[in-house]
Design a protein around this motif. Structure first.
Motif: not given
Length: 310
Positions: A158, A161-163, A165-169, A191-193
Motif C-alpha cells: 500500500n 502512488w502516482d504523484r 495525479h495524486y492517486w494510488a496505483l 487508474r494505472r496498474h
C-alpha cells in the motif's frame, strides 16, 4: 553507541562462547572462524526477513520518473510483425521494455511489445501482428517496464502512488488480470496498474502504457532493501557502500548488533551438536522485543469502525 564491526561481532560471540578470538575474519583459514563468518551471513539473511514490513533501517523509497514516449513514423502491413521505413530516433528504445501504440496495431494498452530494435534500426519487430496496412503511420513507443532498484528485496504494501495525479496505483496485478488488460479489448482505465515481471523478478511493469507526451508521470513506492551491511563512515555519507553480506573486517551492519551476536551463537552451537536450544530461545525472545519496538506503534482504536484519517 557505535556499531560493531564484523570482527568485533565475531570476537564478541567467540568470547561469550568461551572460544579463542580470531585476529581477522575475512581471509582467515581457521575452520571455526570460517564457519562463524558463513553463519553470520546466514543470520543476516534470516534476521532481515523477520520483520513483515521490513526493519525501518532497511525501508527505502523508490521514485520513478516515467520516460516520455518516442514519436516515430513507419510502415505497417497486415499480418506482419514489423514496422519498416522508420523515421525518427530510437536511441532510448530497448527491446522488451517498450510497447508500440498506433492505428493498425492491436489496440490493447501495452500488448504490442518491441522485441527487436537498435539505436540505428530502420525496422522494429513486435510480438504481435498488425491488423491493417498503412504507410507513414504515426507510432508512439512507450516505455512501460522498468528495472527495480538493485537492492530490492520486497515491496512494502500500500505504498504505490502516482504523484502526478495524486492517486494510488492498482496492484500488484495477477498475471491473469494483466493478460486481461493486455490481451483483451481494454486500452486504458481510470487508474494505472502495476505488476512485478520476470524472467529475473526484478522488473516493474505498468498499465496502461504511458503515452503522455507533455506530462511525464511520477510514480513512487517503498520497498525493503536487501543490503544491511555498510562499508564506510556515517560521518562521511559519500563513502558509504551498501551490500548484502559482510566482506571486510571493518564492515558494520544496519541491523541490531546484539541480535546478530545472539543469532550467531545459537547457530554455531547447533552446528557443533551442543545444547543450542536455550541460546535460540533467548535470541527469539530478544528479536520479538526488537520487532515490537521497531518504528514505533500506531494508536489502537477500540471503536468497531474508526473514522477515516481524512
Amino acid at each position: 553507541m557505535p556499531k560493531k564491526t564484523l570482527l568485533e561481532l565475531v570476537n564478541t560471540a567467540q568470547a561469550e562462547l568461551g572460544l579463542t578470538q580470531s585476529s581477522t575474519d575475512i581471509g582467515n583459514t581457521d575452520p571455526p572462524t570460517v564457519q562463524m563468518l558463513a553463519l553470520l551471513n546466514l543470520e543476516l539473511d534470516e534476521l532481515r526477513k523477520e520483520q513483515q514490513q521490513g526493519w525501518t533501517a532497511l525501508q527505502t523509497e523508490f521514485n520513478l520518473s516515467v520516460i516520455p514516449p518516442v514519436a516515430i513514423t513507419g510502415t505497417i502491413n497486415t499480418d506482419s510483425d514489423l514496422i519498416t521505413a522508420i523515421t525518427g530516433t530510437l536511441t532510448t528504445v530497448e527491446a522488451q521494455f517498450w510497447v508500440a501504440l498506433a492505428n493498425g496495431l492491436p489496440s490493447s494498452g501495452g500488448a504490442c511489445r518491441v522485441i527487436l530494435t537498435s539505436a540505428t534500426a530502420t525496422t522494429i519487430q513486435l510480438n504481435m501482428l498488425a491488423i491493417a496496412s498503412d504507410t507513414g503511420v504515426s507510432v508512439l513507443l512507450a516505455k512501460d517496464t522498468y528495472d527495480l532498484p538493485s537492492d530490492f528485496d520486497r515491496y512494502i504494501g500500500n505504498t504505490w502512488w502516482d504523484r502526478t495525479h495524486y492517486w494510488a496505483l492498482f496492484g500488484p496485478d495477477s498475471p491473469q488480470l494483466d493478460q486481461l488488460h493486455r490481451s483483451g479489448i481494454f486500452t486504458t482505465g481510470p487508474r494505472r496498474h502495476f505488476r512485478q515481471i520476470g524472467p529475473y523478478a526484478n522488473r516493474y511493469r505498468i498499465w496502461p502504457a504511458p503515452a503522455e507526451i507533455t506530462e511525464p508521470i511520477q510514480l513512487v513506492f517503498e520497498y525493503v532493501s536487501n543490503t544491511p551491511v555498510i562499508t564506510g563512515s556515517d560521518l562521511e555519507p559519500a563513502t558509504i557502500v551498501k551490500k548484502q553480506y559482510f566482506t571486510v573486517d571493518t564492515d558494520t551492519c544496519l541491523l541490531d548488533d546484539r541480535a546478530l551476536i545472539m543469532g550467531l551463537k545459537w547457530r554455531f552451537w547447533a552446528q557443533k551438536g551442543l545444547n543450542w536450544v536455550p541460546l535460540a530461545t533467548q535470541y527469539k525472545n530478544y528479536v520479538e522485543i526488537l520487532k515490537a519496538r521497531d518504528g514505533g506503534n500506531t494508536t489502537k482504536s477500540l471503536v468497531k469502525n474508526p473514522s477515516s484519517y481524512l
